[in-house]
Design an enzyme around this catalytic site. Structure first.
Site, short mmCIF file in Angstrom:
data_model
loop_
_atom_site.label_atom_id
_atom_site.label_comp_id
_atom_site.label_asym_id
_atom_site.label_seq_id
_atom_site.Cartn_x
_atom_site.Cartn_y
_atom_site.Cartn_z
N THR A 152 39.57 -23.47 22.85
CA THR A 152 38.45 -24.25 23.36
C THR A 152 38.15 -25.38 22.37
O THR A 152 38.69 -25.42 21.26
CB THR A 152 37.18 -23.37 23.49
OG1 THR A 152 36.76 -22.97 22.18
CG2 THR A 152 37.44 -22.15 24.36
N VAL A 211 18.24 -23.47 24.72
CA VAL A 211 17.84 -22.06 24.60
C VAL A 211 16.86 -21.83 23.47
O VAL A 211 16.24 -20.76 23.41
CB VAL A 211 19.07 -21.14 24.42
CG1 VAL A 211 19.97 -21.20 25.65
CG2 VAL A 211 19.84 -21.47 23.15
N TYR A 214 27.82 -18.34 10.53
CA TYR A 214 28.28 -17.94 11.87
C TYR A 214 28.53 -16.43 11.91
O TYR A 214 28.10 -15.74 12.84
CB TYR A 214 29.56 -18.70 12.22
CG TYR A 214 30.09 -18.42 13.60
CD1 TYR A 214 29.47 -18.96 14.73
CD2 TYR A 214 31.23 -17.63 13.79
CE1 TYR A 214 29.95 -18.71 16.00
CE2 TYR A 214 31.72 -17.38 15.06
CZ TYR A 214 31.08 -17.93 16.17
OH TYR A 214 31.56 -17.67 17.43
#
Length: 255
Positions: free
Chosen positions: A195, A68, A161
């Site tokens: 995850t 991306v 983040y």
């Protein structure tokens, strides 16, 4: 408005970061809801399981490798998906990275730049190309940016983040104003989800205990619980919802 408002029949969706975790589940849930789906990720091989699950659900999959942060590659991806599946109606910006956990004093600028480049600039690359291609007369375009509870509260030891996800929330609100009514732009802000992305903190006994103490529901979410919200935000059931930061965090931000 009946339950058919949640259907994505006849629509084409691109899901970045679609090879695992939340992105994989979103791609599958969108296929189950009727969309033809192009899951994209840096490695085409990593998308094989996602594509197989989409097809097992009776959907159409068009997996494609994509970085991306590469503007030219993003442009080519949208052109390729259009020629294979049709014009893209839904974009889910899920690609993200977070290779740093620690004191900001120890953060090198290369890591800072990488996180911001993927999480914010990469999302903008995809959103901009999507926005250039949507038929403004239809008013059915939808972007869902996968943000984080770190978009609305500060996450300890995750300064870059947290910064990137706050920026993504701001981008969401700005695009929602600039592109209305042709395109709805919302963000989905998950808390801690089971995850690979959160494996490190979940496997550290002390950090895991501290995290669970901060979550009123006292558990981590499954990727499927987040994916259903992405389907809702992309569907006609949410056609008057734009500029929203939809938090799904087990109650963290409510405290």
């Amino acid at each position: 408005m009946g339950l058919d408002a949640f259907s994505l029949d006849g629509r084409v969706a691109v899901v970045t970061g679609g090879s695992r975790g939340i992105g994989e589940e979103i791609a599958v849930k969108m296929a189950e809801s009727g969309a033809a789906v192009a899951p994209v990720a840096r490695s085409a091989d990593a998308l094989e399981e996602t594509a197989a699950r989409i097809e097992d659900a009776g959907g159409t999959a068009h997996p494609r490798a994509l970085d991306v942060t590469d503007i030219v590659a993003v442009e080519a991806m949208f052109d390729d998906v259009k020629s294979s599946l049709g014009p893209v109606d839904i974009l889910v910006n899920n690609a993200g990275t977070n290779p740093f956990f620690g004191n900001p004093r120890e953060l090198d600028i290369e890591t800072w730049n990488k996180i911001l480049n993927v999480n914010v600039t990469g999302a903008f690359h995809c959103a901009r190309e999507f926005g250039r291609r949507v038929d403004v007369r239809e008013g059915t375009g939808s972007i869902v940016n996968i943000a984080s509870v770190g978009s609305v509260v500060a996450l300890p030891s995750q300064a870059p983040y947290t910064t990137s996800k706050h920026a993504l929330a701001g981008l969401t609100k700005s695009l929602a104003i600039d592109w209305a009514p042709a395109i709805r732009v919302n963000a989905l802000a998950p808390g801690y989800v089971k995850t690979d992305f959160t494996k490190g903190v979940r496997e550290n006994d002390q950090i895991r205990a501290d995290l669970l103490e901060s979550i009123p529901q006292d558990r981590f979410a499954s990727p499927a619980e987040i994916a259903t919200s992405a389907v809702y935000l992309s569907s006609d059931a949410a056609k008057y919802v734009t500029g929203e930061i939809h938090v799904a965090d087990g109650g963290i931000a409510a405290q």
